[in-house]
Design a protein around this motif. Structure first.
Motif, PDB file in Angstrom:
ATOM      1  N   ALA A   1      -0.211 -15.962   5.803  1.00  0.00           N
ATOM      2  CA  ALA A   1       0.033 -17.419   5.940  1.00  0.00           C
ATOM      3  C   ALA A   1       1.277 -17.928   5.409  1.00  0.00           C
ATOM      4  O   ALA A   1       1.802 -18.864   5.695  1.00  0.00           O
ATOM      5  CB  ALA A   1      -1.113 -18.036   5.366  1.00  0.00           C
TER       6      ALA A   1
ATOM      7  N   ARG B   1      -2.100 -15.744  14.772  1.00  0.00           N
ATOM      8  CA  ARG B   1      -2.970 -16.686  14.395  1.00  0.00           C
ATOM      9  C   ARG B   1      -3.121 -16.985  12.810  1.00  0.00           C
ATOM     10  O   ARG B   1      -3.333 -18.149  12.374  1.00  0.00           O
ATOM     11  CB  ARG B   1      -4.490 -16.297  14.950  1.00  0.00           C
TER      12      ARG B   1
ATOM     13  N   TYR C   1       0.298 -19.079  10.161  1.00  0.00           N
ATOM     14  CA  TYR C   1       0.404 -20.358  10.866  1.00  0.00           C
ATOM     15  C   TYR C   1       1.627 -20.970   9.966  1.00  0.00           C
ATOM     16  O   TYR C   1       2.067 -22.200  10.585  1.00  0.00           O
ATOM     17  CB  TYR C   1      -0.792 -21.320  10.593  1.00  0.00           C
TER      18      TYR C   1
ATOM     19  N   THR D   1      -2.259 -20.303  19.295  1.00  0.00           N
ATOM     20  CA  THR D   1      -2.301 -20.459  17.759  1.00  0.00           C
ATOM     21  C   THR D   1      -1.552 -21.728  17.212  1.00  0.00           C
ATOM     22  O   THR D   1      -1.029 -22.562  18.169  1.00  0.00           O
ATOM     23  CB  THR D   1      -1.466 -19.194  17.414  1.00  0.00           C
ATOM     24  N   ASN D   2      -1.723 -21.999  15.883  1.00  0.00           N
ATOM     25  CA  ASN D   2      -1.394 -23.236  15.155  1.00  0.00           C
ATOM     26  C   ASN D   2       0.165 -23.142  15.220  1.00  0.00           C
ATOM     27  O   ASN D   2       0.760 -24.194  15.215  1.00  0.00           O
ATOM     28  CB  ASN D   2      -2.114 -23.416  14.058  1.00  0.00           C
ATOM     29  N   CYS D   3       0.891 -21.973  15.009  1.00  0.00           N
ATOM     30  CA  CYS D   3       2.026 -22.001  14.778  1.00  0.00           C
ATOM     31  C   CYS D   3       3.030 -22.144  15.919  1.00  0.00           C
ATOM     32  O   CYS D   3       4.402 -22.285  15.876  1.00  0.00           O
ATOM     33  CB  CYS D   3       2.497 -20.380  14.093  1.00  0.00           C
TER      34      CYS D   3
END
Length: 216
Positions: free
Chosen positions: A48, A70, A73, A100-102
């Protein structure tokens, strides 16, 4: 007699995360993650914290690559170029990464030499990569369909590598340069583009650097 706790097991999770962040081997990270719950959380937090991930040189598949992305992020730079062992990533992997969030925060993506991907996967990925500034998609079999998606979704694009992309045409290139007004450099070595097209691109964007320099 009760077994004495190892020194590393006394460390808080955030320090474990820092240590695991220094590890470049994804195999070692996977092994560390399986030691215990605390180490698994440390590995998760270390991912992370990462701003960049490079899978070049590793034998990765769709699921393992997407799983790591994933967790990362805060990612800004993603390099999933063809590994020396042969790329196992397909359009399905690109689709998973696109969720994915990124993805909306990525400023750099390299898909160099990924022969198993097509326009279908690239369009899915690029459609949500709205912060992208640098893209290397050389050595693939993309067509104008991908260039149209890049032009529509990446207004901040500064550099793009299309080395050896022999299926892109002048139509796709003109559209890309016309819409990506921040584009500074484009590598079209090995493409089937005429001199007239290069001149048109410079008429659209006089400051554009076309590589290789001898293209004109």
């Amino acid at each position: 007699m009760e077994k004495e706790e190892a020194e590393i097991d006394r460390l808080p999770v955030h320090l474990l995360a820092y240590i695991f962040g220094l590890i470049t081997s994804f195999t070692d990270l996977a092994q560390a993650s399986s030691v215990c719950g605390k180490w698994k959380e440390g590995v998760k937090q270390s991912l992370a914290l990462r701003n960049s991930l490079c899978f070049a040189g590793w034998k990765m598949d769709d699921d393992s690559t997407a799983r790591l992305v994933r967790l990362a992020y805060n990612l800004k730079e993603l390099d999933i170029s063809r590994s020396r062992w042969g790329c196992q990533i397909t359009d399905n992997g690109l689709y998973q990464i696109s969720l994915t969030n990124c993805i909306g925060n990525l400023t750099s993506i390299s898909l160099w030499g990924m022969a198993r991907i097509t326009d279908r996967g690239v369009v899915k990925l690029i459609s949500r990569a709205n912060s992208l500034q640098h893209l290397n998609i050389g050595g693939t079999f993309i067509t104008d369909e991908s260039l149209f998606a890049i032009a529509d979704s990446c207004p901040h694009l500064k550099t793009v590598v299309l080395w050896g992309c022999r299926h892109v045409t002048e139509i796709g290139l003109r559209n890309l340069v016309n819409k990506c007004r921040k584009l500074e450099s484009i590598n079209v070595w090995g493409t089937r583009i005429t001199v007239d097209c290069f001149i048109d691109l410079l008429n659209i964007s006089p400051a554009l650097q076309i590589k290789p320099p001898g293209a004109l």
